[in-house]
Write a protein that holds these residues in place. Structure first.
Motif, PDB file in Angstrom:
ATOM      1  N   LEU A 250       0.817  -1.209   0.000  1.00 48.63           N
ATOM      2  CA  LEU A 250       0.000   0.000   0.000  1.00 48.63           C
ATOM      3  C   LEU A 250       0.851   1.258   0.000  1.00 48.63           C
ATOM      4  N   GLY A 251       2.129   1.139   0.367  1.00 47.19           N
ATOM      5  CA  GLY A 251       3.005   2.305   0.357  1.00 47.19           C
ATOM      6  C   GLY A 251       3.249   2.869  -1.027  1.00 47.19           C
ATOM      7  N   THR A 252       2.941   2.096  -2.074  1.00 46.98           N
ATOM      8  CA  THR A 252       3.054   2.611  -3.436  1.00 46.98           C
ATOM      9  C   THR A 252       1.709   3.116  -3.953  1.00 46.98           C
ATOM     10  N   SER A 253       0.659   3.036  -3.128  1.00 44.65           N
ATOM     11  CA  SER A 253      -0.710   3.484  -3.426  1.00 44.65           C
ATOM     12  C   SER A 253      -1.376   2.548  -4.430  1.00 44.65           C
ATOM     13  N   LEU A 254      -2.700   2.476  -4.314  1.00 46.09           N
ATOM     14  CA  LEU A 254      -3.498   1.548  -5.128  1.00 46.09           C
ATOM     15  C   LEU A 254      -4.635   2.318  -5.777  1.00 46.09           C
ATOM     16  N   LEU A 255      -4.801   2.119  -7.064  1.00 45.50           N
ATOM     17  CA  LEU A 255      -5.903   2.708  -7.830  1.00 45.50           C
ATOM     18  C   LEU A 255      -6.827   1.590  -8.275  1.00 45.50           C
ATOM     19  N   ALA A 256      -8.108   1.682  -7.905  1.00 44.71           N
ATOM     20  CA  ALA A 256      -9.101   0.671  -8.276  1.00 44.71           C
ATOM     21  C   ALA A 256     -10.198   1.344  -9.098  1.00 44.71           C
ATOM     22  N   VAL A 257     -10.535   0.727 -10.229  1.00 47.48           N
ATOM     23  CA  VAL A 257     -11.534   1.281 -11.143  1.00 47.48           C
ATOM     24  C   VAL A 257     -12.591   0.228 -11.407  1.00 47.48           C
ATOM     25  N   GLY A 258     -13.829   0.612 -11.285  1.00 50.43           N
ATOM     26  CA  GLY A 258     -14.930  -0.300 -11.569  1.00 50.43           C
ATOM     27  C   GLY A 258     -16.254   0.408 -11.395  1.00 50.43           C
ATOM     28  N   PRO A 259     -17.259   0.044 -12.183  1.00 51.13           N
ATOM     29  CA  PRO A 259     -18.568   0.710 -12.058  1.00 51.13           C
ATOM     30  C   PRO A 259     -19.228   0.415 -10.726  1.00 51.13           C
ATOM     31  N   ALA A 260     -20.266   1.162 -10.440  1.00 56.47           N
ATOM     32  CA  ALA A 260     -21.006   0.962  -9.196  1.00 56.47           C
ATOM     33  C   ALA A 260     -21.612  -0.435  -9.170  1.00 56.47           C
ATOM     34  N   GLY A 261     -21.622  -1.030  -7.980  1.00 52.39           N
ATOM     35  CA  GLY A 261     -22.216  -2.346  -7.814  1.00 52.39           C
ATOM     36  C   GLY A 261     -21.272  -3.509  -8.018  1.00 52.39           C
ATOM     37  N   THR A 262     -20.011  -3.252  -8.306  1.00 52.79           N
ATOM     38  CA  THR A 262     -19.060  -4.346  -8.525  1.00 52.79           C
ATOM     39  C   THR A 262     -18.305  -4.732  -7.260  1.00 52.79           C
TER      40      THR A 262
ATOM     41  N   LEU B 284     -10.479   4.887  -5.142  1.00 55.93           N
ATOM     42  CA  LEU B 284     -11.504   4.172  -5.891  1.00 55.93           C
ATOM     43  C   LEU B 284     -12.152   5.121  -6.893  1.00 55.93           C
ATOM     44  N   LEU B 285     -12.341   4.630  -8.114  1.00 55.09           N
ATOM     45  CA  LEU B 285     -12.983   5.407  -9.174  1.00 55.09           C
ATOM     46  C   LEU B 285     -14.020   4.545  -9.870  1.00 55.09           C
ATOM     47  N   ARG B 286     -15.117   5.177 -10.289  1.00 52.93           N
ATOM     48  CA  ARG B 286     -16.094   4.459 -11.108  1.00 52.93           C
ATOM     49  C   ARG B 286     -15.596   4.324 -12.542  1.00 52.93           C
ATOM     50  N   THR B 287     -14.995   5.372 -13.049  1.00 48.50           N
ATOM     51  CA  THR B 287     -14.432   5.360 -14.388  1.00 48.50           C
ATOM     52  C   THR B 287     -13.373   6.450 -14.476  1.00 48.50           C
ATOM     53  N   LEU B 288     -12.382   6.227 -15.313  1.00 46.77           N
ATOM     54  CA  LEU B 288     -11.331   7.227 -15.485  1.00 46.77           C
ATOM     55  C   LEU B 288     -11.830   8.455 -16.233  1.00 46.77           C
ATOM     56  N   VAL B 289     -12.978   8.353 -16.878  1.00 47.39           N
ATOM     57  CA  VAL B 289     -13.536   9.500 -17.579  1.00 47.39           C
ATOM     58  C   VAL B 289     -13.905  10.609 -16.597  1.00 47.39           C
TER      59      VAL B 289
END
Length: 682
Positions: free
Chosen positions: A276-288, A555-560
């Motif tokens: 986690l010291g390098t940070s984590l980016l998670a992308v996925g739509p709502a409900g996943t 956490l992101l829903r989408t990169l857009v």
């Protein structure tokens, strides 16, 4: 709990009763068995508690079905027997024809016969053993059978590493602190208690003068000794699987598929501070399942580590986001909620006045006005700097809004205060420049005042420090302590204000984490929806946190949802990337490019009409085509190594099963784990 924002200290409230160890476990915690469980060294991301290292030979053997393997071995054994019998006879006849056996006495002839048999056996075993895969049959079937029937069965290598007898949890204390060890023997000690007391003991080993105080504390309080200032010893409603000795959180199970490395297949996937010291980016739509299967478990792990004295946690999300109950946290900040006990210091991360003003300006501006960020920073610094010099405090929201809006009475009072403080000469030029800018079409002060109006609402009256005493304000500079902080954003009632506060809290965390004096604590940030929380300054700060023992889970829903200029830098700034099912193909493209390519063996089959042979063969093929309707063809097979994406955008968008995710990891030391398909449901 009380907070001192100026000194960055915090204490437990006097009226708060000690929190007993929750009884959410169905069975009493077995401390000895927990410590005795093997934790072998493993690749990054492998959950080490109870891990059994995979034998590469067994993993490779398991891919061959037993039936064809045994049939091939038996056929090769049969052919090898005939090859041996006739091979020995052939060698002896050739030797006789060449006269090599003439004149040999009985002893020499016997030695020659043994040598011929040995040579033929070696040749036959080498040739037919390779074709029949006899070593594989030996490993899978014969060796285990012999171990059970002829000798004592050999234990698994991982089982051999397990201690043969019970481990003493307090072995290190018995010699130097026997009183403390005896008291702990009589207590019900949980995993949080054990790690917390062991950490205190390590401090004693570093400073012998603390031994008497440690012994007195443990003798008096037992397992509650050296407790977290909140007196909490566990979290109510723990749901994730943790191993606090290795500081690992078990997130799921890496699937046994060809895309996953052998060392990770069927093993638990774990996150720890090294990852986690390098940070984590998670992308996925709502409900996943991003919140339930990632954000909440990580928040739980950080809060447990905070109770053990090894981390501090800041968790940001909507007020209704499932990020754990309020009992998990020491400080709950809920702007717009009258029941909230704490407010937020808008300037609470920086020691330097101008730096604090710059971060607030970045948070106030929306993405579409980022081009005016530099002018906005300057305008805010021209107000905050003189105000702090005059009043020895930062301005409240209403005061700051009035000064940015050009209120003449506010400027007159500020000049008077500066004159009385002897600071007017130093700051008069800033004030004059700010007053000249007021009224112009491109005045950034007017823009900032309009944005501050979103925070100058009756619902936020006591949420931010001002001239009147209000709620105790949390300042991000207290990350030197094992705090657990929850920020509840009013996304439904005040969505634009929530966006600004999200950006401000994240910017303050990034700013404060890098300048902490006590960097032995891991500083963890969890942002449930980071679409409004990221700007160019924050993305650059993510990389600097690697050396400051801090990291973020975004956490992101989408990169857009992010400005296009931030997407690629964000992927480069984080070391861990996670894709959930159902992401858009354009999001999957960035993941696919970040994870790169690898060599795969590609087999191509080519079919061409058969035109070989003479008149008889061509006539036969003509009759066959007339009868069956198919022409005779030849087949050529070509195998070559080609580069392919580890995960293509199409696979990420359409092929991920529900409850799974693909995650790649990088440690602070630079070790990398290629993308893994992980089942998050178990």
């Amino acid at each position: 709990m009380g907070l001192d924002g100026t000194q960055g200290k915090w204490t437990a409230p006097a009226d708060r009763a000690p929190v007993a160890l929750p009884q959410q476990r169905s069975q009493p915690f077995d401390l000895t068995a927990w410590i005795s469980e093997p934790r072998p060294e493993a690749a990054p991301g492998v959950y080490r508690h109870g891990y059994r290292p995979t034998d590469p030979d067994r993993a490779r053997d398991a891919r061959v079905p037993a039936g064809p393997l045994l049939l091939r071995a038996a056929l090769n054994l049969l052919v090898a027997w005939f090859a041996y019998v006739y091979g020995v006879e052939l060698v002896l006849r050739l030797a006789g024809l060449l006269g090599l056996l003439n004149g040999l006495d009985q002893t020499t002839a016997l030695v020659a016969l043994v040598a011929v048999n040995a040579a033929v056996v070696a040749a036959v075993v080498r040739l037919f053993g390779r074709m029949g895969r006899w070593p594989e049959v030996w490993r899978r079937y014969i060796a285990p059978l012999l171990a059970r029937t002829v000798t004592h069965e050999q234990p698994d290598p991982a089982e051999a590493a397990r201690p043969t007898g019970p481990t003493d949890p307090w072995q290190q204390l018995r010699h130097r602190a026997p009183v403390a060890a005896r008291r702990l023997d009589a207590e019900a000690v949980g995993d949080v208690d054990y790690v917390r007391i062991q950490r205190a003991w390590e401090a004693v080993l570093g400073d012998g003068e603390l031994l008497s105080a440690f012994t007195e504390e443990v003798a008096a309080r037992g397992a509650a000794a050296c407790a977290h200032p909140s007196e909490a010893r566990d979290l109510p409603g723990r749901g994730a699987v943790h191993d606090l000795l290795t500081r690992q959180l078990r997130l799921g199970t890496a699937q046994d598929v060809i895309k996953n490395p052998v060392a990770h297949r069927s093993a638990g996937l774990a996150l720890d501070p090294a990852v986690l010291g390098t940070s984590l980016l998670a992308v996925g739509p709502a409900g996943t399942g991003k919140t339930a299967r990632l954000a909440r478990p990580v928040a739980e792990a950080l809060c447990l580590q905070a109770l053990a004295g090894t981390a501090c946690a800041v968790v940001v999300g909507a007020a209704d986001a499932d990020l754990g109950p309020d009992e998990w946290y020491d400080v709950v900040i809920a702007p717009g909620d009258p029941a909230s006990a704490y407010g937020l210091d808008l300037f609470g991360a920086a020691g330097e006045v101008e730096e604090a003003a710059a971060r607030l300006a970045d948070a106030l501006l929306p993405d579409e006005l980022s081009a005016r960020a530099e002018n906005a920073r300057t305008a805010l610094q021209q107000i905050v700097g003189p105000f702090h010099a005059a009043y020895r405090r930062y301005p409240g929201v209403r005061e700051l809004r009035a000064l940015l809006g050009g209120d003449p009475d506010g400027f007159a009072a500020l000049e008077k205060a500066l004159r009385e403080a002897g600071q007017l000469d130093r700051h008069q030029s800033d004030l004059q420049h700010r007053m000249r800018q007021h009224g112009r079409a491109d005045d950034p002060g007017t823009l900032l005042a309009d944005r501050l109006a979103l925070l100058d609402r009756p619902a936020f009256a006591e949420c931010f420090p001002g001239p009147r005493p209000g709620k105790p304000a949390f300042a991000m500079r207290v990350l030197d302590h094992p705090l657990r902080v929850r920020v509840k954003l009013p996304e439904h009632s005040h969505p634009e204000a929530a966006r600004m506060l999200s950006r401000l809290v994240v910017a303050q965390f990034v700013q404060a984490a890098g300048v902490r004096r006590e960097q032995a604590l891991f500083a963890g940030l969890v942002v449930d929806d980071a679409s409004a929380a990221l700007d160019a300054h924050t993305v650059r700060g993510l990389q600097r946190m690697r050396t400051a023992n801090a990291g973020a889970v975004l956490l992101l829903r989408t990169l857009v949802d992010l400005p296009e200029a931030l997407r690629t830098p964000l992927f480069g700034a984080v070391g861990c990337r996670m894709a959930f099912p159902g992401i858009a193909p354009w999001d999957g493209k960035l993941f696919s490019e970040a994870w790169g390519t690898h060599l795969v063996a590609e087999t191509s089959v080519t079919h061409t009409p058969d035109t070989s042979g003479g008149l008889l063969r061509r006539s036969g093929r003509f009759v066959r085509k007339a009868l069956s309707g198919t022409a005779a063809q030849t087949q050529s097979v070509t195998t070559r190594d080609v580069e392919r994406h580890r995960w293509s955008p199409s696979e990420l968008a359409h092929a991920l099963p529900t409850g799974h995710a693909v995650i790649s990891l990088t440690t602070v030391a630079g070790e990398q784990v290629p993308p893994l398909l992980v089942d998050l449901r178990g």
